[in-house]
Design an enzyme around this catalytic site. Structure first.
Site, short mmCIF file in Angstrom:
data_model
loop_
_atom_site.label_atom_id
_atom_site.label_comp_id
_atom_site.label_asym_id
_atom_site.label_seq_id
_atom_site.Cartn_x
_atom_site.Cartn_y
_atom_site.Cartn_z
N GLY A 126 5.83 2.03 1.01
CA GLY A 126 6.39 3.37 1.19
C GLY A 126 7.43 3.37 2.30
O GLY A 126 7.63 2.36 2.99
N THR A 173 7.58 4.87 5.31
CA THR A 173 7.15 4.67 6.69
C THR A 173 6.70 3.23 6.91
O THR A 173 7.01 2.62 7.94
CB THR A 173 6.02 5.66 7.07
OG1 THR A 173 6.24 6.90 6.40
CG2 THR A 173 5.98 5.91 8.56
N ASP A 201 0.17 0.70 7.46
CA ASP A 201 0.51 1.35 6.20
C ASP A 201 0.78 2.84 6.45
O ASP A 201 0.46 3.36 7.53
CB ASP A 201 -0.66 1.18 5.21
CG ASP A 201 -0.24 1.36 3.75
OD1 ASP A 201 0.91 1.77 3.49
OD2 ASP A 201 -1.07 1.08 2.87
N GLY A 202 1.33 3.50 5.48
CA GLY A 202 1.56 4.94 5.55
C GLY A 202 0.45 5.70 4.83
O GLY A 202 -0.54 5.12 4.38
N ALA A 203 0.62 7.02 4.73
CA ALA A 203 -0.33 7.86 4.00
C ALA A 203 0.39 9.11 3.55
O ALA A 203 1.42 9.49 4.12
CB ALA A 203 -1.51 8.24 4.89
N ASP A 204 -0.13 9.75 2.53
CA ASP A 204 0.46 11.00 2.05
C ASP A 204 -0.13 12.20 2.77
O ASP A 204 0.56 13.18 3.04
CB ASP A 204 0.26 11.13 0.54
CG ASP A 204 0.90 9.95 -0.18
OD1 ASP A 204 2.10 9.72 0.07
OD2 ASP A 204 0.21 9.26 -0.92
N LYS A 223 -3.81 8.62 -0.32
CA LYS A 223 -2.73 7.66 -0.47
C LYS A 223 -2.41 7.45 -1.94
O LYS A 223 -3.19 7.82 -2.81
CB LYS A 223 -3.12 6.31 0.16
CG LYS A 223 -3.06 6.36 1.69
CD LYS A 223 -3.42 5.03 2.33
CE LYS A 223 -2.62 3.85 1.88
NZ LYS A 223 -1.15 3.99 2.00
N GLY A 224 -1.25 6.84 -2.19
CA GLY A 224 -0.95 6.42 -3.55
C GLY A 224 0.21 7.14 -4.21
O GLY A 224 0.46 6.93 -5.40
N GLU A 256 -3.30 -1.51 -1.74
CA GLU A 256 -3.43 -0.99 -0.37
C GLU A 256 -4.90 -0.94 0.06
O GLU A 256 -5.24 -1.28 1.19
CB GLU A 256 -2.81 0.41 -0.28
CG GLU A 256 -1.29 0.37 -0.36
CD GLU A 256 -0.64 1.73 -0.47
OE1 GLU A 256 0.55 1.83 -0.16
OE2 GLU A 256 -1.32 2.71 -0.85
C1 5RP Z 1 1.97 4.25 -1.42
C2 5RP Z 1 1.34 5.00 -0.31
C3 5RP Z 1 2.21 5.34 0.86
O1 5RP Z 1 1.61 4.83 2.00
C4 5RP Z 1 2.33 6.82 0.97
O2 5RP Z 1 2.83 7.30 -0.27
C5 5RP Z 1 3.26 7.24 2.10
O3 5RP Z 1 4.56 6.90 1.79
P1 5RP Z 1 5.83 7.41 2.63
O4 5RP Z 1 5.77 6.71 3.95
O5 5RP Z 1 7.02 6.99 1.78
O6 5RP Z 1 5.72 8.91 2.76
O7 5RP Z 1 0.19 5.33 -0.32
O8 5RP Z 1 1.05 3.99 -2.45
#
Ligand code: 5RP
Length: 215
Positions: A28, A30, A79-82, A92-93, A101
């Site tokens: 993603g 971030t 990692d990032g998260a939503d 996430k996802g 992940e």
């Molecule tokens: C991908 C994820 C990402 O970590 C999540 O979507 C965050 O992404 P971004 O940093 O682009 O907002 O879970 O499967």
């Protein structure tokens, strides 16, 4: 996308990486900021990527990327998260990489989540649906089971995950632990985007500062 807050969060988390570590790379926007910050440090590390996209970026920046089979475990993953709730539970996802992940997160001693304030919510599901990766084989039956669970699955038509899976974005309702358990009991479900226990720390970029929340 311009975001000084995401960059600051990514850089702060990357400072935790030391030479000799095996580091998981998230997926993603971030997470990619963290990959770039990590590459800039030119440390003697090995990485494991959670998606082909992140692996390609990491290699292009000179990072060593191993397959999971080459490593017994990882020191940490960034990692990032939503969405992130007050108990540091994650949704996430959105990028569709949730299965890899979660595998990489579970193999890591620590999972550092990098985010901006927009990712903080009162309750998971406030802004996003829950991505569920399902097998293409018999997807009709799996979607029927998800509908029976009142999850209202919506397939991301035309999108195929790195595992060859299909993503169904679902409604979140009820107790999250019960929901996570029920989803894992369906044979057609590969994985879901609820990360209830995995996060060790959250790095939240705010204007002018980075807040670190520890579990
Ligand atoms: C991908 C994820 C990402 O970590 C999540 O979507 C965050 O992404 P971004 O940093 O682009 O907002 O879970 O499967």
């Amino acid at each position: 996308m311009e975001s000084a807050e995401r960059d600051a969060a990514a850089r702060a988390a990357v400072r935790e990486v030391k030479a000799g570590m095996v580091v998981g790379l998230g997926t993603g926007d971030t997470a990619e900021r963290a990959i770039r910050a990590l590459a800039e440090r030119q440390l003697a590390i090995v990485t494991v990527a959670t998606s082909q996209r992140s692996a390609t970026l990491a290699r292009s920046l000179g990072l060593r990327v191993h397959e999971p089979e080459q490593e017994e475990s990882l020191h940490l993953t960034i990692d990032g998260a939503d969405e992130i709730d007050p108990e540091l539970r994650l949704l996430k996802g959105a990028g569709g990489a949730l299965t890899r992940e979660k595998l990489v997160a579970r193999a890591s001693q620590r999972l550092l989540i990098v985010a901006d304030e927009a990712k903080l919510v009162g309750a998971l599901g406030e802004r996003h649906r829950l991505p569920v990766e399902i097998l293409p084989f018999a997807r009709r039956w799996t979607l029927a089971r998800l509908s029976e669970m009142k999850l209202d699955p919506v397939v991301r038509e035309g999108f195929v995950t790195d595992n060859g899976g299909v993503i169904a974005d679902c409604r979140i309702h009820g107790d999250l632990t019960d929901l996570a358990r029920a989803l894992k009991q369906l044979p057609g479900v590969i994985e879901h985007g609820l990360f209830l226990d995995e996060a060790s720390a959250i790095y939240v970029g705010r204007p002018g500062s980075v807040e670190v929340r520890l579990r």
